[in-house]
Write an enzyme that holds these catalytic residues in place. Sequence first.
Site, PDB file in Angstrom:
ATOM      1  N   ALA A 290      46.521  40.224  42.923  1.00  0.00           N
ATOM      2  CA  ALA A 290      46.568  39.352  44.101  1.00  0.00           C
ATOM      3  C   ALA A 290      46.527  37.883  43.705  1.00  0.00           C
ATOM      4  O   ALA A 290      47.508  37.161  43.847  1.00  0.00           O
ATOM      5  CB  ALA A 290      45.419  39.679  45.060  1.00  0.00           C
ATOM      6  N   CYS A 291      45.389  37.431  43.207  1.00  0.00           N
ATOM      7  CA  CYS A 291      45.166  35.998  43.000  1.00  0.00           C
ATOM      8  C   CYS A 291      46.069  35.398  41.925  1.00  0.00           C
ATOM      9  O   CYS A 291      46.291  34.188  41.918  1.00  0.00           O
ATOM     10  CB  CYS A 291      43.696  35.738  42.696  1.00  0.00           C
ATOM     11  SG  CYS A 291      42.638  36.184  44.093  1.00  0.00           S
ATOM     12  N   VAL A 292      46.602  36.236  41.040  1.00  0.00           N
ATOM     13  CA  VAL A 292      47.598  35.751  40.077  1.00  0.00           C
ATOM     14  C   VAL A 292      49.002  35.937  40.643  1.00  0.00           C
ATOM     15  O   VAL A 292      49.793  35.000  40.688  1.00  0.00           O
ATOM     16  CB  VAL A 292      47.458  36.462  38.712  1.00  0.00           C
ATOM     17  CG1 VAL A 292      48.598  36.079  37.774  1.00  0.00           C
ATOM     18  CG2 VAL A 292      46.114  36.142  38.075  1.00  0.00           C
TER      19      VAL A 292
END
Length: 195
Positions: A102-104
């Site tokens: 997600a965050c990457v």
Amino acid sequence: MVLVDQQAGLAFAAGSADRQVLRSNAVAVARTANAFGVPVVASTSASKVYSGPLMPPLRAVLPEVTPFERRNMNLWEDEATRAAIVAAGRRTLVVSGLLTEACVSFPVLSALVEGYSVHVVADACGGLTTASHEAALRRMEQAGAVMTSWLQFLLELQRDWTRHETYEAARGIVVDHGGGYGIGLDYARDMIHPT
């Protein structure tokens, strides 16, 4: 260089690789950015309630970098973080972080849509499982991101071990984080310049 949520609370969740190795690789990426004058933007999320601050070894390497705290998963949707990336004036981004799924991947996919060239330092990213990490890497690659490793990133910037202005910094990073290759560099120095 964009460091996404390199925080201990998220490292606890990363099961795709050894956590010590992930941290070491993230530090190698940060040290490489310093050695070659690459601007760094860092982000954190939920640092007060779950994830904690940027990991201490990264804070030590990047004392002048203040991470942008954000609420949403996609840092590209955070105005302050995105503005800092745009202000750096670079059209090529090198991204590492936690968690890959997600965050990457979300900001990588968003930056690609906006025409940025994006390189993902795959061995400095961690996902919940090996399968989910690999799936996220494949998704980013299919969208146009280039997968790389921290060592390849460093060596692409160094290009030639005779580049004296960055030799010692680059060599030190490889010695400290490069396993057998680092041991080999120390061995070669001992053999060429015995004490």
